[in-house]
Design an enzyme around this catalytic site. Sequence first.
Site, PDB file in Angstrom:
ATOM      1  CE1 TYR A 172       5.966  -2.348  -3.633  1.00 26.44           C
ATOM      2  CE2 TYR A 172       5.849  -0.502  -2.845  1.00 26.44           C
ATOM      3  CZ  TYR A 172       4.718  -1.481  -3.674  1.00 26.44           C
ATOM      4  OH  TYR A 172       3.689  -1.565  -3.682  1.00 26.44           O
TER       5      TYR A 172
ATOM      6  CE  LYS B 195      -1.498 -15.466   1.339  1.00 22.75           C
ATOM      7  NZ  LYS B 195      -3.429 -15.528   1.589  1.00 22.75           N
TER       8      LYS B 195
ATOM      9  CG  ASP C  74      -5.968 -13.919   0.558  1.00 24.94           C
ATOM     10  OD1 ASP C  74      -5.627 -13.495   2.223  1.00 24.94           O
ATOM     11  OD2 ASP C  74      -5.904 -15.370   0.361  1.00 24.94           O
TER      12      ASP C  74
ATOM     13  CG  ASP D  94       1.414   0.690  -3.700  1.00 23.12           C
ATOM     14  OD1 ASP D  94       0.334   1.577  -4.109  1.00 23.12           O
ATOM     15  OD2 ASP D  94       2.657   0.466  -4.377  1.00 23.12           O
TER      16      ASP D  94
ATOM     17  CG  ASP E  54      -4.350   2.573  -5.895  1.00 23.64           C
ATOM     18  OD1 ASP E  54      -4.021   3.730  -4.903  1.00 23.64           O
ATOM     19  OD2 ASP E  54      -3.677   2.869  -7.190  1.00 23.64           O
TER      20      ASP E  54
END
Length: 374
Positions: free
Chosen positions: A142, A189, A221, A245, A249
Amino acid sequence: MKFSIATIPGDGIGPDVVREACLALDAVGRRFGHEFAYTPVLMGGCAIDATGLPLPPETVKVCKAADAVLLGAVGGPKWDNLPGNLRPEAGLLGIRAALGAWANLRPALMFPELAAACPLRPDIVEGGLDILIIRELTGGIYFGEKGRSPDGQSAWDTEKYSRPEIERLLGVGFESAMKRGKKLCVVDKANVMESSRFWREVAEGMKGRWPEVALSYMYVDNAAMQLVRNPRQFDVIATSNIFGDILSDEASMVTGSIGMLASASIGDGSLGPGLYEPIHGSAPDIAGTDKANPLATILSIALLLRHSLGLETEAKAVEAAVRSVLASGLRTGDIASAAGSPSKAREKSVGTREMGAAVVAAIEAKTGPAKDRT
Ligand code: NAD
C-alpha cells in the site's frame, strides 16, 4: 484524570457512531472520575469538501497533540472518482503514517450472545472465538513504489519490507501471544514471494526471545480457508498490510458482524498517540437512518482506554456494558437473528441512538468486573 481526545467523525455513519462512543466515554468519566475533552477534526470526504484535502494539516496537528485519536469512517460514492491522492482513503493512510501507527490490532471476538449471527456451523464455533489479528499498517504494497508505464498499458505496486519494520510488528505479535494463548501464526505467501521468505527469516531470528510462544507459519490462501474451516485453531495472527486487510474482514464476518469489531492502530508513541476505529467503513447505504451499529466504535474506546490511557478497569467496564446490552436482547439490524430463529423472540430491535444509550446506562449501572462493583 484529564485526557484530550481528538475525534475524526468522518463521513457516512462515522459521525453517528463516534457520537455514541463519546457518550459512552463520558459515562466512563462520570463513573471513574475522569474528564475527556474532545476536539473534532476533519478528514476524508468532508475534509475534501471543506478544504480540498483529505487530510488537512490542522487535523494532523490536533491528532499529534492529543492523548488518543478516535476515528469513525471515511469515504463514499461522492468522492470515488477523485484521483488516488485526493480520495478520502488517502487521509486514512496519511493519518496512520503521520502518527507512526504501524501496528493494527484487530480482535476478532465472537460474543456468545451473538452466536446466532455467526454464519458458520454451530459446532465449528462452539465455545466462542477469540482471535487477535495484528496487521502491519504503514508499509508493504500500500505504501511501496507504484506507477504506470508511459504508454498506459501496464501498472505496478511494490511489496517491500525492511527488517526493522518486520521486527517491530512481530515483537507486538510475540508480546500479545504471551498475554493470551501463547500461539503466534505468521501468515504470508512464502511459496512465491521473496518478501514473505524474509518475514520468516526475521521471525526465526526472533523466536528464541519468546521460548514459551509456539510460532507457526501459514500461507495466506490456506489461512483464508482455515478461518472458516477451523477458526478456533488461531490465537494471534501477525501479517503484512495487505494480507491483514483482507483476513481481518473475513474474520469479522466469522464473528457475526462487521458492526461489532474494533481496532487499535499503535506505534511506539514517538510520532503521535494511538488511533482507534471500528473496522467497518462509512456504510453510505445506511448513513443518516439511525441503523448503524455503534458497538464496534464503543468497543474501540475500550481499546483506547486500555492501550493509550492505561485504564484497564475502565476498558473492561465498557466491554462488560456491551455484553450486558447484548445479553438483554438489544439488536441493531446487522446483528439481529434471522426471522423465525428461536432467539428472535428474545430480541428487541433498536437503532444507533437507543443502542448507545443502553451502553451508557449499563456503564453507569456499574455492570462489570465483580471487583469493580460497589
Ligand atoms: P462498509 O463497511 O462501509 O459497508 C459494508 C456493509 O456493511 C454495508 O452493507 C453496510 O451497511 C454494513 N455496515 C458497515 N458498518 C456497519 C455498522 N456499523 N452497522 C450496521 N451495518 C454496517 O464497506 P463498503 O460498503 O465497502 O465501503 C463504503 C465506504 O467506506 C467506501 O467509500 C469505502 O472506501 C469506505 N471505507 C472506509 C473505511 C475506513 O474509514 N476505515 C474502511 C472500509 C471502507
